[in-house]
Design an enzyme around this catalytic site. Sequence first.
Site, PDB file in Angstrom:
ATOM      1  CB  CYS A   1       4.693  10.904  -1.485  1.00 18.70           C
ATOM      2  SG  CYS A   1       3.814   9.577  -0.652  1.00 18.70           S
TER       3      CYS A   1
ATOM      4  CG  ASP B   1       7.924 -12.215  -0.155  1.00 15.02           C
ATOM      5  OD1 ASP B   1       8.385 -12.967  -1.032  1.00 15.02           O
ATOM      6  OD2 ASP B   1       8.373 -12.184   1.000  1.00 15.02           O
TER       7      ASP B   1
ATOM      8  CG  HIS C   1       6.741   7.603   2.447  1.00 16.15           C
ATOM      9  ND1 HIS C   1       6.329   8.492   1.481  1.00 16.15           N
ATOM     10  CD2 HIS C   1       7.957   7.141   2.041  1.00 16.15           C
ATOM     11  CE1 HIS C   1       7.255   8.574   0.548  1.00 16.15           C
ATOM     12  NE2 HIS C   1       8.257   7.766   0.859  1.00 16.15           N
TER      13      HIS C   1
ATOM     14  CB  CYS D   1       1.485   8.549   1.955  1.00 17.22           C
ATOM     15  SG  CYS D   1       2.905   9.116   2.912  1.00 17.22           S
TER      16      CYS D   1
ATOM     17  CG  ASP E   1       6.351 -18.615   4.388  1.00 16.17           C
ATOM     18  OD1 ASP E   1       5.499 -19.128   5.154  1.00 16.17           O
ATOM     19  OD2 ASP E   1       7.276 -17.897   4.798  1.00 16.17           O
TER      20      ASP E   1
ATOM     21  CB  CYS F   1       4.173  12.860   2.104  1.00 14.51           C
ATOM     22  SG  CYS F   1       5.508  11.667   2.048  1.00 14.51           S
TER      23      CYS F   1
END
Length: 683
Positions: A310, A272, A341, A312, A99, A315
């Site tokens: 999930c 974002d 996650h 991940c 930015d 999880c």
Amino acid sequence: MIPDNSSRLKFKIESEDKRSSARACTFTTLHNTVQTPVFMPVATLAVLRSQDTTSVEELGFPVLLANTYHLLLRPGTDVFTKFGGIHRFMNWNKSILTDSGGFQVFSLSKDVKITEDGAVFRSYYDGKKILLSPETSIRTQRIINSDIMMAMDQCIPSTSEESLCKNAADITARWAERSLTARGDSPQSMFGIVQGACFPGLRRSSVNQITSLPFDGFAIGGLAVGESEDERKDMTEMTASLLPRNFPRYLMGVGTPIDLLEAVYRGVDMFDCILPTAMAQQGVAYTSHGRMELRRGIYKFQDRPLDDSCTCPACSRYSRAYLHHLTKTAEYYGGNLIGIHNLTFYRNLMSTMREHILNGTFSSFYSVEKEKLMLDDDEHPVTPPRKKKKIGLPSLGDYEIVRQDAGFHSIRHISSGEVMHSVTDPLVEANTLYINQSDIRRMLESIDENELVIWDVGLGAGTNAMAAIFECEKIYSETGFKKGVRIISFEKDLDSLKLAAKNPSLFNHVRHPAPSSILKNGSWKSMSPDIEWILIEGDFLDQIENAPQPHCIFYDPFSLHTDSPLWNYDIFKRIFDHCINRPVKLFTYSGSTMVRGALLAAGFYTGAGAATGPKTETTAAFSSPEVKNPEIELLGSEWLQKFFRSSSKFSSKNSKEENSFIEQKIINHPQFKNKTGNDIHGK
Ligand SMILES: [Zn+2]
């Protein structure tokens, strides 16, 4: 003037959704190809909070965002000069977007002095005075060596008064030019930023200013800084629709999963936000069960994964009880696991949206997903949903929004208690009753005229008219009809449409430029091909003979009980006579014996229309047998027997003479004669 897209990003549109502004695109930076819609995790200080670059790279995020303001203060540009840029410094081989630093200067610094030159502020790190100008911002971003740089803008609270917002938008435009000049011959891409707060006029002029410059993409700035959710959605929609089609569109600093879904629906490509990693540190997880706060005691003993859908590391390896424990003890590893996650959840959401856009199934995904993403933990809601959802739904004039048990929203006419589309989702009902039965495509093929005219009697919240517009857009996108479609809505009270238009999160059909245009100008026209929507305000009874003859009528006013003059013989006779030179079809939700009798007496060939919700029968009527839908069977002798038996076959306002006149008309209707010309009713 819109510049040619000779941009550094080789931007390509792969697919555009037909029923929303969602699109799937790709572009290529100095490091890699990026598929959109894309979410960019925020690595403020060249690091994602509690995450290592390898895990984030394994998750497949193609772009990270880093903050110029923070990096300028620490480690400072000398370090980036030494390392040749941020990629090697943080060991990240994919793209980086930086930015301009402007937003942080305005939001984080004390004693900021803004002049035409730039903003002078004191470093929070060592107290030094620093000038952030378009030139110093771009010089810093060039040294950081990001793939995409942002032009410097002036962002002020979106609730500021209009004159301040105008000044900020104007200075942003001048700084945009200076930012481009400062880029020089750098191969780095640069995006311009549209400002204008929540003032449509300012947004429009800011879009004109910024898109006239040769940027590689455009960002919608100045949102998520104080405005309401609906204002944000409206401004996003409006601004995205004004941005040139062949450049990436980036909505800065947004947002929650539902925000992303809503903005993709409105045509945004890039996002974002710090939420997935920042909220993880507070124990907040975004899951397929909704948003979960892991510090809550309810999870203390739960021996099951955070989100069973999930895969991940959080999880697949740990229980909710363990994550609850890490959150309660503020252990670093808790923020890391929940962060992984959340990032996985965001990545999956983006790639699922992309798949649906590419498969042409985005709008149905959108309606289902929206409900899910608005949930708090569905098994253990923080507040019982019933209580939460029944309170405070908006109202306007004689109308209020009500939520139906099936999960959709309808509009209720307060004084009569009538609910428009009470049992079936309004758009579904509109399609079943009016769109599918009228078969616009077949009408376009069969009419002799250059324009198909549809009457929409009882505009209400605009559902039927919008369903027709969606259908026409679909037809035109698939075939090259040369004929136009004109939809004419009749309505005397616009509050119901206004109420729906003010609450686009509850009514899918108003997420389109047409409803606001019809409210503002009384008409809407598609660019091309030719779909036109016109509003005739006032009492339908006064308008019939003045309106252009229709080919098809969606007859959807309030019920017999509330608006009886719209259902009697006289009105149907006037419609029939008005359409004498042009065969017309009429569809209505009523299946009442009296209404069918009135239609028959007026001359219409009348049959049972499609069932909808609990209604097994509605009514379809045709001014001549030639326009009858083949699948619709006309009422026969059985119905006629029922009519004679019925005690409510005539309006209570009719005289005896009128009743016997109507009865004779019905008995003599050609529909009840068999092929040999004999009566089939046997009376
Ligand atoms: Zn997970």
